[in-house]
Design a protein around this motif. Sequence first.
Motif, PDB file in Angstrom:
ATOM      1  N   LEU A 188       0.827  -1.205   0.000  1.00  0.00           N
ATOM      2  CA  LEU A 188       0.000   0.000   0.000  1.00  0.00           C
ATOM      3  C   LEU A 188       0.862   1.257   0.000  1.00  0.00           C
ATOM      4  CD1 LEU A 188      -2.775  -1.041   2.578  1.00  0.00           C
ATOM      5  CD2 LEU A 188      -3.026  -0.809   0.095  1.00  0.00           C
ATOM      6  N   ARG A 189       1.955   1.196   0.730  1.00  0.00           N
ATOM      7  CA  ARG A 189       2.867   2.338   0.771  1.00  0.00           C
ATOM      8  C   ARG A 189       3.514   2.546  -0.597  1.00  0.00           C
ATOM      9  NH1 ARG A 189       7.635   2.965   5.342  1.00  0.00           N
ATOM     10  NH2 ARG A 189       8.215   5.135   4.882  1.00  0.00           N
ATOM     11  N   GLY A 190       3.908   1.453  -1.229  1.00  0.00           N
ATOM     12  CA  GLY A 190       4.521   1.552  -2.548  1.00  0.00           C
ATOM     13  C   GLY A 190       3.571   2.088  -3.597  1.00  0.00           C
ATOM     14  N   GLU A 191       2.264   1.812  -3.423  1.00  0.00           N
ATOM     15  CA  GLU A 191       1.249   2.282  -4.360  1.00  0.00           C
ATOM     16  C   GLU A 191       0.788   3.699  -4.050  1.00  0.00           C
ATOM     17  OE1 GLU A 191      -1.737  -0.668  -3.849  1.00  0.00           O
ATOM     18  OE2 GLU A 191      -0.597  -2.254  -4.858  1.00  0.00           O
ATOM     19  N   GLY A 192       1.316   4.296  -2.976  1.00  0.00           N
ATOM     20  CA  GLY A 192       0.928   5.646  -2.600  1.00  0.00           C
ATOM     21  C   GLY A 192      -0.396   5.727  -1.868  1.00  0.00           C
ATOM     22  N   ARG A 193      -0.891   4.594  -1.381  1.00  0.00           N
ATOM     23  CA  ARG A 193      -2.185   4.583  -0.694  1.00  0.00           C
ATOM     24  C   ARG A 193      -2.056   4.892   0.794  1.00  0.00           C
ATOM     25  NH1 ARG A 193      -5.799  -0.289  -3.361  1.00  0.00           N
ATOM     26  NH2 ARG A 193      -5.311   0.167  -5.549  1.00  0.00           N
ATOM     27  N   LEU A 194      -0.867   4.851   1.311  1.00  0.00           N
ATOM     28  CA  LEU A 194      -0.619   5.303   2.676  1.00  0.00           C
ATOM     29  C   LEU A 194       0.807   5.815   2.779  1.00  0.00           C
ATOM     30  CD1 LEU A 194       1.267   3.126   4.467  1.00  0.00           C
ATOM     31  CD2 LEU A 194      -0.853   1.816   4.477  1.00  0.00           C
ATOM     32  N   ILE A 195       1.004   6.654   3.799  1.00  0.00           N
ATOM     33  CA  ILE A 195       2.309   7.247   4.080  1.00  0.00           C
ATOM     34  C   ILE A 195       2.626   6.982   5.544  1.00  0.00           C
ATOM     35  CG2 ILE A 195       3.620   9.411   4.164  1.00  0.00           C
ATOM     36  CD1 ILE A 195       1.599  10.506   2.072  1.00  0.00           C
ATOM     37  N   VAL A 196       3.886   6.771   5.854  1.00  0.00           N
ATOM     38  CA  VAL A 196       4.326   6.659   7.247  1.00  0.00           C
ATOM     39  C   VAL A 196       5.173   7.881   7.545  1.00  0.00           C
ATOM     40  CG1 VAL A 196       5.604   5.291   8.934  1.00  0.00           C
ATOM     41  CG2 VAL A 196       4.279   4.148   7.140  1.00  0.00           C
ATOM     42  N   ASP A 197       4.758   8.700   8.541  1.00  0.00           N
ATOM     43  CA  ASP A 197       5.476   9.944   8.812  1.00  0.00           C
ATOM     44  C   ASP A 197       6.715   9.695   9.668  1.00  0.00           C
ATOM     45  OD1 ASP A 197       4.632   9.668  11.448  1.00  0.00           O
ATOM     46  OD2 ASP A 197       3.157  11.278  11.362  1.00  0.00           O
ATOM     47  N   ALA A 198       7.392  10.769  10.047  1.00  0.00           N
ATOM     48  CA  ALA A 198       8.651  10.661  10.782  1.00  0.00           C
ATOM     49  C   ALA A 198       8.469  10.021  12.150  1.00  0.00           C
ATOM     50  CB  ALA A 198       9.279  12.046  10.928  1.00  0.00           C
ATOM     51  N   ASN A 199       7.249  10.110  12.697  1.00  0.00           N
ATOM     52  CA  ASN A 199       6.955   9.507  14.001  1.00  0.00           C
ATOM     53  C   ASN A 199       6.314   8.128  13.871  1.00  0.00           C
ATOM     54  OD1 ASN A 199       7.888  11.742  15.579  1.00  0.00           O
ATOM     55  ND2 ASN A 199       6.014  12.843  15.013  1.00  0.00           N
ATOM     56  N   ARG A 200       6.349   7.586  12.663  1.00  0.00           N
ATOM     57  CA  ARG A 200       5.849   6.240  12.362  1.00  0.00           C
ATOM     58  C   ARG A 200       4.334   6.131  12.525  1.00  0.00           C
ATOM     59  NH1 ARG A 200       9.369   1.985  15.528  1.00  0.00           N
ATOM     60  NH2 ARG A 200       8.181   0.585  14.190  1.00  0.00           N
ATOM     61  N   HIS A 201       3.641   7.237  12.302  1.00  0.00           N
ATOM     62  CA  HIS A 201       2.180   7.221  12.262  1.00  0.00           C
ATOM     63  C   HIS A 201       1.738   7.052  10.809  1.00  0.00           C
ATOM     64  CE1 HIS A 201       0.986   8.521  16.386  1.00  0.00           C
ATOM     65  NE2 HIS A 201       2.248   8.910  16.404  1.00  0.00           N
ATOM     66  N   ILE A 202       0.687   6.294  10.605  1.00  0.00           N
ATOM     67  CA  ILE A 202       0.151   6.094   9.263  1.00  0.00           C
ATOM     68  C   ILE A 202      -0.692   7.299   8.854  1.00  0.00           C
ATOM     69  CG2 ILE A 202      -1.476   4.738   7.894  1.00  0.00           C
ATOM     70  CD1 ILE A 202      -0.581   2.270   9.414  1.00  0.00           C
ATOM     71  N   ILE A 203      -0.487   7.770   7.631  1.00  0.00           N
ATOM     72  CA  ILE A 203      -1.307   8.819   7.036  1.00  0.00           C
ATOM     73  C   ILE A 203      -1.977   8.252   5.801  1.00  0.00           C
ATOM     74  CG2 ILE A 203      -1.316  11.075   5.893  1.00  0.00           C
ATOM     75  CD1 ILE A 203       1.091  11.853   7.584  1.00  0.00           C
ATOM     76  N   LEU A 204      -3.297   8.420   5.720  1.00  0.00           N
ATOM     77  CA  LEU A 204      -4.055   7.991   4.545  1.00  0.00           C
ATOM     78  C   LEU A 204      -4.309   9.215   3.676  1.00  0.00           C
ATOM     79  CD1 LEU A 204      -6.609   5.637   6.341  1.00  0.00           C
ATOM     80  CD2 LEU A 204      -4.435   5.035   5.265  1.00  0.00           C
ATOM     81  N   PRO A 205      -3.659   9.309   2.500  1.00  0.00           N
ATOM     82  CA  PRO A 205      -3.770  10.500   1.644  1.00  0.00           C
ATOM     83  C   PRO A 205      -5.193  10.688   1.125  1.00  0.00           C
ATOM     84  CG  PRO A 205      -1.880   9.146   1.015  1.00  0.00           C
ATOM     85  CD  PRO A 205      -2.727   8.317   1.949  1.00  0.00           C
ATOM     86  N   LEU A 206      -5.575  11.956   0.982  1.00  0.00           N
ATOM     87  CA  LEU A 206      -6.881  12.279   0.419  1.00  0.00           C
ATOM     88  C   LEU A 206      -6.975  11.854  -1.035  1.00  0.00           C
ATOM     89  CD1 LEU A 206      -7.510  15.864   1.848  1.00  0.00           C
ATOM     90  CD2 LEU A 206      -8.681  13.762   2.503  1.00  0.00           C
ATOM     91  N   SER A 207      -5.870  11.893  -1.741  1.00  0.00           N
ATOM     92  CA  SER A 207      -5.873  11.622  -3.178  1.00  0.00           C
ATOM     93  C   SER A 207      -5.873  10.133  -3.499  1.00  0.00           C
ATOM     94  CB  SER A 207      -4.642  12.255  -3.828  1.00  0.00           C
ATOM     95  OG  SER A 207      -3.449  11.761  -3.235  1.00  0.00           O
ATOM     96  N   ALA A 208      -5.775   9.275  -2.462  1.00  0.00           N
ATOM     97  CA  ALA A 208      -5.694   7.830  -2.697  1.00  0.00           C
ATOM     98  C   ALA A 208      -6.888   7.138  -2.071  1.00  0.00           C
ATOM     99  CB  ALA A 208      -4.399   7.270  -2.123  1.00  0.00           C
ATOM    100  N   THR A 209      -7.294   6.016  -2.661  1.00  0.00           N
ATOM    101  CA  THR A 209      -8.353   5.187  -2.104  1.00  0.00           C
ATOM    102  C   THR A 209      -7.769   3.837  -1.730  1.00  0.00           C
ATOM    103  OG1 THR A 209      -8.978   4.423  -4.314  1.00  0.00           O
ATOM    104  CG2 THR A 209     -10.167   6.328  -3.416  1.00  0.00           C
ATOM    105  N   LEU A 210      -8.228   3.307  -0.602  1.00  0.00           N
ATOM    106  CA  LEU A 210      -7.741   2.003  -0.182  1.00  0.00           C
ATOM    107  C   LEU A 210      -8.405   0.904  -0.997  1.00  0.00           C
ATOM    108  CD1 LEU A 210      -7.622   2.470   3.677  1.00  0.00           C
ATOM    109  CD2 LEU A 210      -5.691   2.143   2.165  1.00  0.00           C
TER     110      LEU A 210
END
Length: 210
Positions: A188-210
Amino acid sequence: MLQAYASRDAVQPDLRHFLEELYQGRNLSSFRAGQTIPMNPQDVWVVCRGVVQLSTLYQNGDDALLGLAGPSMPFGLPLTLIYPYQATALSDVDVMGLTITEIDQSPTLAQEVGRHTVRRLRQTEAMLAMAGYRRVEDRLRQLLLLLQMEVGQPVAGGTRLSVRLTHQHLASAIGTTRVTVTRLLGQLRGEGRLIVDANRHIILPLSATL
């Protein structure tokens, strides 16, 4: 599956404010992230700040995630039939303890506790519904959507999950292995569907759908 669930909970009454007005001067109990929150058969905790993980243990020693209690949500032994039943602070938390007697003696308090217990019931049903998905990928996506609703915080470009669940926590919640969850999150991270920030929290981008 979870879109309607999200819209029904768009506006929630704040039990915290009600409790602050009702019990002015009562001290809150504070727990640091990772601490176990003790429970009494006659007491109910209400979360005032932070997120609490509710779990149980299988006979083989595996931990099973039962749900998350966020602000205004009640939890405690009087509200469950599960044994063992454990509560752990996922973040730093403040909770207020109420006795069953206090709740029974106040119709308004009983109504508010019941209202927020229904929120927990909806969450539990959503987690149970995940088991109906045969593909692990689908179960993980549904879990991330649920976490987005329950503990999501708006940030630039998406929604940040306010607590850090380990890969093992996620695996226990959807009935798979930690290795599988790690692999799927990587995809999912490789597909741009989620991001892991510097504090290792998951971010779900608005521009992506799971």
